[in-house]
Scaffold this motif. Structure first.
Motif, PDB file in Angstrom:
ATOM      1  N   LEU A 227      55.967  76.873  43.113  1.00  0.00           N
ATOM      2  CA  LEU A 227      55.575  77.655  41.943  1.00  0.00           C
ATOM      3  C   LEU A 227      56.323  77.194  40.696  1.00  0.00           C
ATOM      4  N   MET A 228      57.615  76.878  40.849  1.00  0.00           N
ATOM      5  CA  MET A 228      58.401  76.432  39.694  1.00  0.00           C
ATOM      6  C   MET A 228      57.826  75.140  39.120  1.00  0.00           C
ATOM      7  N   ILE A 229      57.456  74.194  39.990  1.00  0.00           N
ATOM      8  CA  ILE A 229      56.866  72.935  39.523  1.00  0.00           C
ATOM      9  C   ILE A 229      55.534  73.196  38.834  1.00  0.00           C
ATOM     10  N   MET A 230      54.725  74.070  39.411  1.00  0.00           N
ATOM     11  CA  MET A 230      53.409  74.364  38.828  1.00  0.00           C
ATOM     12  C   MET A 230      53.546  74.975  37.435  1.00  0.00           C
ATOM     13  N   ILE A 231      54.488  75.886  37.259  1.00  0.00           N
ATOM     14  CA  ILE A 231      54.666  76.522  35.951  1.00  0.00           C
ATOM     15  C   ILE A 231      55.186  75.523  34.924  1.00  0.00           C
ATOM     16  N   LEU A 232      56.141  74.673  35.329  1.00  0.00           N
ATOM     17  CA  LEU A 232      56.665  73.665  34.409  1.00  0.00           C
ATOM     18  C   LEU A 232      55.576  72.689  33.969  1.00  0.00           C
ATOM     19  N   MET A 233      54.728  72.283  34.898  1.00  0.00           N
ATOM     20  CA  MET A 233      53.649  71.363  34.547  1.00  0.00           C
ATOM     21  C   MET A 233      52.590  72.048  33.675  1.00  0.00           C
ATOM     22  N   SER A 234      52.405  73.360  33.860  1.00  0.00           N
ATOM     23  CA  SER A 234      51.473  74.084  32.994  1.00  0.00           C
ATOM     24  C   SER A 234      51.974  74.119  31.550  1.00  0.00           C
ATOM     25  N   LEU A 235      53.294  74.162  31.380  1.00  0.00           N
ATOM     26  CA  LEU A 235      53.841  74.101  30.022  1.00  0.00           C
ATOM     27  C   LEU A 235      53.530  72.766  29.366  1.00  0.00           C
ATOM     28  N   ILE A 236      53.532  71.689  30.154  1.00  0.00           N
ATOM     29  CA  ILE A 236      53.195  70.369  29.598  1.00  0.00           C
ATOM     30  C   ILE A 236      51.723  70.312  29.211  1.00  0.00           C
ATOM     31  N   THR A 237      50.845  70.887  30.045  1.00  0.00           N
ATOM     32  CA  THR A 237      49.425  70.914  29.669  1.00  0.00           C
ATOM     33  C   THR A 237      49.205  71.738  28.399  1.00  0.00           C
ATOM     34  N   LEU A 238      49.943  72.833  28.276  1.00  0.00           N
ATOM     35  CA  LEU A 238      49.844  73.622  27.047  1.00  0.00           C
ATOM     36  C   LEU A 238      50.332  72.825  25.848  1.00  0.00           C
ATOM     37  N   PHE A 239      51.302  71.938  26.067  1.00  0.00           N
ATOM     38  CA  PHE A 239      51.811  71.108  24.969  1.00  0.00           C
ATOM     39  C   PHE A 239      50.708  70.221  24.411  1.00  0.00           C
ATOM     40  N   PHE A 240      49.962  69.514  25.298  1.00  0.00           N
ATOM     41  CA  PHE A 240      48.957  68.630  24.703  1.00  0.00           C
ATOM     42  C   PHE A 240      47.722  69.383  24.236  1.00  0.00           C
ATOM     43  N   TYR A 241      47.497  70.602  24.711  1.00  0.00           N
ATOM     44  CA  TYR A 241      46.453  71.428  24.094  1.00  0.00           C
ATOM     45  C   TYR A 241      46.893  71.879  22.699  1.00  0.00           C
ATOM     46  N   LEU A 242      48.144  72.325  22.595  1.00  0.00           N
ATOM     47  CA  LEU A 242      48.654  72.775  21.301  1.00  0.00           C
ATOM     48  C   LEU A 242      48.751  71.635  20.306  1.00  0.00           C
ATOM     49  N   ARG A 243      48.981  70.423  20.796  1.00  0.00           N
ATOM     50  CA  ARG A 243      49.033  69.266  19.910  1.00  0.00           C
ATOM     51  C   ARG A 243      47.677  69.064  19.222  1.00  0.00           C
ATOM     52  N   ILE A 244      46.603  69.336  19.954  1.00  0.00           N
ATOM     53  CA  ILE A 244      45.269  69.237  19.361  1.00  0.00           C
ATOM     54  C   ILE A 244      45.043  70.389  18.380  1.00  0.00           C
ATOM     55  N   CYS A 245      45.501  71.575  18.747  1.00  0.00           N
ATOM     56  CA  CYS A 245      45.199  72.775  17.968  1.00  0.00           C
ATOM     57  C   CYS A 245      46.093  72.922  16.740  1.00  0.00           C
ATOM     58  N   TYR A 246      47.283  72.313  16.755  1.00  0.00           N
ATOM     59  CA  TYR A 246      48.291  72.619  15.733  1.00  0.00           C
ATOM     60  C   TYR A 246      47.789  72.309  14.329  1.00  0.00           C
ATOM     61  N   SER A 247      47.246  71.103  14.147  1.00  0.00           N
ATOM     62  CA  SER A 247      46.800  70.726  12.808  1.00  0.00           C
ATOM     63  C   SER A 247      45.635  71.604  12.351  1.00  0.00           C
ATOM     64  N   ALA A 248      44.802  72.015  13.296  1.00  0.00           N
ATOM     65  CA  ALA A 248      43.666  72.857  12.923  1.00  0.00           C
ATOM     66  C   ALA A 248      44.121  74.246  12.492  1.00  0.00           C
ATOM     67  N   PHE A 249      45.150  74.778  13.146  1.00  0.00           N
ATOM     68  CA  PHE A 249      45.631  76.110  12.799  1.00  0.00           C
ATOM     69  C   PHE A 249      46.442  76.095  11.503  1.00  0.00           C
ATOM     70  N   MET A 250      47.152  74.991  11.242  1.00  0.00           N
ATOM     71  CA  MET A 250      48.079  74.954  10.125  1.00  0.00           C
ATOM     72  C   MET A 250      47.446  74.486   8.818  1.00  0.00           C
TER      73      MET A 250
END
Length: 340
Positions: A274-297
């Motif tokens: 579970l710890m590995i799965m949650i840590l890797m989910s944070l990385i997936t959120l990172f590259f999703y947020l990288r796409i969204c950041y410029s659009a939101f800002m």
């Protein structure tokens, strides 16, 4: 290459093959359903005007034929286990599980999946990410090999998270996202099939929202996404809220199935996985947020006179409703889960 009626026929046969596999009462019957599904899906992939789709259909055929061969060989060994006593039954189950993991594209058998996704249209990619996983995952649920499933779960979430960081192609990004979510699905199969069904339905729903939007605007790479911002700010926020929901960020609907899996894995004391799965989910959120950041800002100009003309209104209504469900679906389904 095929007209619409032919495509509908092939899709019907493909769905029938999946149903045969799901309802089969023997491994041989399940194998036959998988073959019907395979042979009807390949004509949908091939396109004489696109060499990449032809290459993708060939890759899919070779990979699935290899997996089917291993599966059929393992089934024959299982039938002959009373005669061939030297073969260990656990090795046969391991071969069956490996062939099914290859069919789904789970790590470490994921090598064909991202490259193949790159050559598909968005609608075929959606079928490959969702419907084509139903039959192999149902067969995986019949096999009781938790150690191998845990290993594939860990590798899938790691490969899906790290592989998507450097991607600029949206189809490859969705492929690595699918591999990451597949790790969560394998973990939910280890726990409870009902949770797996919830996860799969939510994942299919959110993937369909994004892919319908990409297909509507014919977007395949990151630099093309800025074209959407000239139509409407509302479209921009609809798209990226669904990106965040697919990444599993609360309070969106995509967090709900992950929360159920986390809760059950804690109760089953599978804390390391579970710890590995949650840590890797944070990385997936990172590259999703990288796409969204410029659009939101950043603010972008809008061409209001193109808005009504080029975009079908009923598509927009559907996307608005889906984003609304994403916001409030977590509370609703959580309430239903505790009532049951």
């Amino acid at each position: 290459m095929f007209n619409n009626s032919s495509k509908i026929l092939f899709m019907s046969i493909m769905m029938m093959g999946t149903m045969i596999t799901v309802t089969a009462n023997s491994w041989l019957g399940a194998w036959m359903g998988l073959e019907i599904n395979l042979l009807s899906f390949i004509p949908l992939l091939s396109d004489s005007n696109n060499l990449m789709s032809t290459e993708a259909s060939l890759k899919y055929f070779l990979t699935q034929a290899l997996a089917s061969t291993v599966l059929l060989f393992s089934v024959i060994l299982m039938m002959l286990k009373n005669i061939i006593t030297e073969v260990n039954f656990s090795y046969i189950l391991m071969m069956i599980l490996s062939s099914l993991l290859l069919k789904t594209g789970a790590a470490p058998f994921h090598f064909w999946f991202p490259n193949m996704m790159e050559g598909l249209s968005w609608m075929n990619a959606l079928l490959l990410m969702t419907w084509q996983k139903i039959a192999p995952l149902m067969l995986i649920s019949y096999i009781n090999m938790q150690a191998m499933l845990n290993l594939s779960t860990i590798l899938s979430v790691i490969v899906g998270a790290l592989g998507g960081i450097s991607q600029t192609s949206l189809r490859k990004l969705m492929a690595f996202s699918s591999i990451n979510h597949l790790g969560w699905m394998l973990a939910s199969l280890n726990i409870n099939e009902f949770i797996w069904m919830i996860y799969f339905l939510m994942y299919s729903f959110l993937s369909a929202v994004l892919i319908f939007m990409f297909n509507l605007f014919k977007i395949y790479h990151f630099n093309q996404m800025f074209m959407m911002f000239f139509y409407s700010k509302n479209l921009k926020f609809i798209l990226f809220l669904n990106f965040l929901s697919l990444g599993g960020l609360p309070p969106f609907m995509g967090f709900m199935p992950k929360w159920l899996v986390i809760q059950q894995m804690i109760l089953n004391s599978q804390l390391f996985t579970l710890m590995i799965m949650i840590l890797m989910s944070l990385i997936t959120l990172f590259f999703y947020l990288r796409i969204c950041y410029s659009a939101f800002m950043l603010n972008y100009s809008e061409n209001n006179w193109m808005y009504e003309k080029n975009i079908k209104i009923y598509y927009l209504i559907i996307f608005y409703l889906m984003s609304f469900i994403s916001l409030f679906g977590l509370l609703f389904v959580t309430m239903i889960y505790f009532m049951l």
